[in-house]
Structures are given as C-alpha cells and as structure tokens.
Design a protein around this motif. Structure first.
Motif, PDB file in Angstrom:
ATOM      1  N   PHE A  35       0.804  -1.221   0.000  1.00  0.00           N
ATOM      2  CA  PHE A  35       0.000   0.000   0.000  1.00  0.00           C
ATOM      3  C   PHE A  35       0.840   1.276   0.000  1.00  0.00           C
ATOM      4  N   HIS A  36       2.165   1.118   0.069  1.00  0.00           N
ATOM      5  CA  HIS A  36       3.051   2.272  -0.080  1.00  0.00           C
ATOM      6  C   HIS A  36       4.401   1.771  -0.586  1.00  0.00           C
ATOM      7  N   ASP A  37       5.288   2.673  -0.937  1.00  0.00           N
ATOM      8  CA  ASP A  37       6.596   2.308  -1.463  1.00  0.00           C
ATOM      9  C   ASP A  37       7.462   1.813  -0.316  1.00  0.00           C
ATOM     10  N   ARG A  72      -9.001  -3.655  -4.810  1.00  0.00           N
ATOM     11  CA  ARG A  72      -9.966  -2.569  -5.028  1.00  0.00           C
ATOM     12  C   ARG A  72     -11.352  -3.117  -5.358  1.00  0.00           C
ATOM     13  N   LYS A  73     -11.817  -4.009  -4.489  1.00  0.00           N
ATOM     14  CA  LYS A  73     -13.130  -4.609  -4.645  1.00  0.00           C
ATOM     15  C   LYS A  73     -14.031  -4.165  -3.498  1.00  0.00           C
ATOM     16  N   ASN A  74     -15.344  -4.242  -3.719  1.00  0.00           N
ATOM     17  CA  ASN A  74     -16.255  -3.981  -2.618  1.00  0.00           C
ATOM     18  C   ASN A  74     -16.391  -5.237  -1.763  1.00  0.00           C
ATOM     19  N   PHE A  75     -17.175  -5.156  -0.701  1.00  0.00           N
ATOM     20  CA  PHE A  75     -17.272  -6.263   0.241  1.00  0.00           C
ATOM     21  C   PHE A  75     -17.765  -7.538  -0.433  1.00  0.00           C
ATOM     22  N   ARG A  76     -18.834  -7.448  -1.212  1.00  0.00           N
ATOM     23  CA  ARG A  76     -19.395  -8.631  -1.864  1.00  0.00           C
ATOM     24  C   ARG A  76     -18.396  -9.241  -2.834  1.00  0.00           C
ATOM     25  N   GLU A  77     -17.723  -8.408  -3.619  1.00  0.00           N
ATOM     26  CA  GLU A  77     -16.753  -8.906  -4.582  1.00  0.00           C
ATOM     27  C   GLU A  77     -15.585  -9.606  -3.880  1.00  0.00           C
ATOM     28  N   ALA A  78     -15.162  -9.041  -2.735  1.00  0.00           N
ATOM     29  CA  ALA A  78     -14.050  -9.638  -1.989  1.00  0.00           C
ATOM     30  C   ALA A  78     -14.418 -11.005  -1.435  1.00  0.00           C
ATOM     31  N   SER A  93      -8.964  -4.650 -12.397  1.00  0.00           N
ATOM     32  CA  SER A  93      -8.593  -3.518 -11.563  1.00  0.00           C
ATOM     33  C   SER A  93      -7.243  -3.020 -12.042  1.00  0.00           C
ATOM     34  N   ASP A  94      -6.703  -2.055 -11.304  1.00  0.00           N
ATOM     35  CA  ASP A  94      -5.383  -1.553 -11.665  1.00  0.00           C
ATOM     36  C   ASP A  94      -4.304  -2.590 -11.380  1.00  0.00           C
ATOM     37  N   LEU A  95      -4.654  -3.660 -10.619  1.00  0.00           N
ATOM     38  CA  LEU A  95      -3.684  -4.706 -10.297  1.00  0.00           C
ATOM     39  C   LEU A  95      -3.917  -5.900 -11.190  1.00  0.00           C
ATOM     40  N   ASN A  96      -3.797  -5.718 -12.493  1.00  0.00           N
ATOM     41  CA  ASN A  96      -4.073  -6.790 -13.444  1.00  0.00           C
ATOM     42  C   ASN A  96      -3.190  -8.004 -13.213  1.00  0.00           C
ATOM     43  N   SER A  97      -1.940  -7.766 -12.857  1.00  0.00           N
ATOM     44  CA  SER A  97      -1.033  -8.898 -12.698  1.00  0.00           C
ATOM     45  C   SER A  97      -1.491  -9.816 -11.574  1.00  0.00           C
TER      46      SER A  97
END
Length: 304
Positions: A35-37, A72-78, A93-97
């Motif tokens: 979540f950070h560098d 970066r999902k909502n509760f149901r998706e997670a 999401s932005d984390l395709n990999s």
C-alpha cells in the motif's frame, strides 16, 4: 446472498495464506507493504488475531479487508474472490497482474510432462530429500520428483501434481537454496490443489487414508508406509479444493478410515476443523510437543 456464518468462515481463513494468494511474499510473519513504497517489510501479520497491519502507512484489517484494499473490490466482490468465485473473472482492476495470477491461463502440460519421464536429482535435491527429509527412495520415485537449475544457478526441486487418472495438471518448484527468494514458483495455470490423488486408486476396503498439510508431510507419511494425500501448505482450502476433495473421497468413505496429524499451530488446527466439516469421519491425531509437523515427527521418531 452470503450469510453471516460464511462471512465468519472467510474471516477465519489464515491471513498469511490469503496474502500469499494475493502475491504478497510473507517471511516470518512480515512482508513488504503493497500500500506504499516499502523497502523494509513493514507489513506485519498476527497469526493469533488473524489480522494484518502496516506500521508505516497504517493500513490494517482482516482477510476480507485485505482483498478489498489490495484488489480494489467492494465487500461482496471480496467475499466472492475468497470463495473462489469466477463471476468477477472479466472485471479488471489496476492490479491486473495479481488478478491474472488468481485466474491463470490454461496449464501447458505438454511443456512440462517430459521433465518427469526421466527424473534427475541434483546434489542439492538429494541432500534435501534423503539427508534432511530422510525419505524412502521409492516414494521419491512414485512422486516423480525431479530437479533443475535456473540461469543464475539456483537449484530447484520440481514437484508434479497429477489428477486421479495420472494426468499432469500442475507443477510446483521449490527453491533449494537456503534462504533463497522466492521459495516457490508455479507455472501459469498450474492446478496445485490436492496432492498425490493417484494414490486413491490403490485404496482397498479397510485401508487408512492420511491427509497431510503440504507435499513434504505427504512424502514423510508415504515413507512411513501409509497412503496419503496433501492439502497444499501455505495456501487456502479453496472452494475448488473442497469440491475436489469431497468428490474424490465421497464414494470411498464407507470402506476406508480417514486420519490427520494437524500441524501444531493455530492454522493447522483450523485446517483440521475445516476438513472435519467436509469429512465428518476424519480422525484427529496429536503430534508430540517437540514436533511442529508430521515431517519433523517422521525424521525424529520414524527414521531414528
């Protein structure tokens, strides 16, 4: 709609296993914070509380919130993702990999099958298997373990996963360099869920089937003369693994007995309880206090 009991089960999944499924490399309950560098492994995992916390950026939570924040999902998706659902396969999401790692491309079995036709064991592999783990050579042969070196000369143990019919469905590579990173590698699409499924074809009425946690414990159990399969270590008992396990053993339960030595830690006991829900006849066996898992018990007491 997922109910409260199922939500609690998802929250009880081993937090470090969820992190590894997300691509976070956990070493001694710590990892680089995504979540950070981060360059100093500031993300910490509490096995007792089953939570994570970064002591730099402050991100914290449980298994569900880790998936929500990282993917970066909502509760149901997670919760669907943790359940192994595929409804979100086409959502990016932005984390395709990371998403691609969770939903990999088909496994190219033909590319890897030839490595297990004539297994070769390096000196490092032989030390690991026969000196450290003290395995029966017949077990190593049965499991078709082989080895290789990468371009940097790092030795790897190559572990094949077969379905019940003997078809290669996945490969797990284990780093044999002490302290080597990463510890494991998996080719794209590998289905490394239930290990040693072909042994089910050798079961006879009255036989015992032992369920272990991880390939190493399975090799030790086989070397002690027992028939065994394994749930992958440091991974989650996904819905796919549950279905595969129950479908494979369902018709055998009336004629065999099921046994397990859970690892002597909280995740090990939690895994046993999850398996007990699927297989009510599963018998719990207690390891001595001096042994953290069956592999260690085997080396200390079965091969002494």
């Amino acid at each position: 709609m997922i109910d409260a009991l199922e939500i609690q089960k998802l929250r009880d999944l081993p937090i470090e296993g969820v992190a590894e499924r997300l691509g976070i490399e956990v070493v001694r309950h710590k990892a680089l914070c995504p979540f950070h560098d981060d360059h100093h492994a500031s993300l910490s995992f509490s096995v007792r509380r089953n939570t994570f916390r970064c002591f730099v950026c402050g991100e914290h939570g449980d298994t569900i919130s880790l998936v929500m924040k990282l993917l970066r999902k909502n509760f149901r998706e997670a919760t669907e993702w943790l359940n192994g659902g595929t409804a979100l396969l086409n959502q990016r999401s932005d984390l395709n990999s990371l998403n691609q790692r969770s939903y990999p491309l088909p496994f190219e079995a033909s590319r890897y099958a030839r490595y297990f036709e004539h297994p070769w064991l390096s000196d490092e592999a032989r030390r690991f298997l026969f000196e450290e783990r003290r395995l029966d050579p017949r077990v190593v042969s049965w499991c078709r373990l082989t080895s290789w070196r990468d371009r940097r000369g790092v030795p790897w143990l190559q572990i094949p996963y077969f379905d019940r019919e003997g078809k290669l469905i996945g490969v797990q590579n284990r780093n044999l360099l002490r302290g080597g990173q990463p510890r494991f590698r998996f080719p794209a699409g590998s289905e490394c869920s239930i290990y040693n499924l072909p042994v089910l074809n050798r079961l006879k009425p009255g036989d015992e089937l032992w369920i272990t946690e991880g390939c190493s414990d399975c090799w030790a159990m086989l070397s002690s003369g027992r028939k065994a399969i394994a749930i992958p270590s440091a991974t989650l008992l996904t819905r796919e693994s549950r279905e595969l396990l129950t479908s494979s053993i369902f018709n055998l339960q009336s004629s065999i007995t099921l046994h397990m030595y859970p690892d002597r830690d909280e995740p090990g006991e939690r895994l046993f309880l999850q398996l007990k829900e699927l297989l009510p006849s599963l018998v719990h066996h207690q390891l001595p206090p001096s042994c953290k898992d069956y592999g260690e018990y085997y080396v200390k007491y079965c091969r002494s």
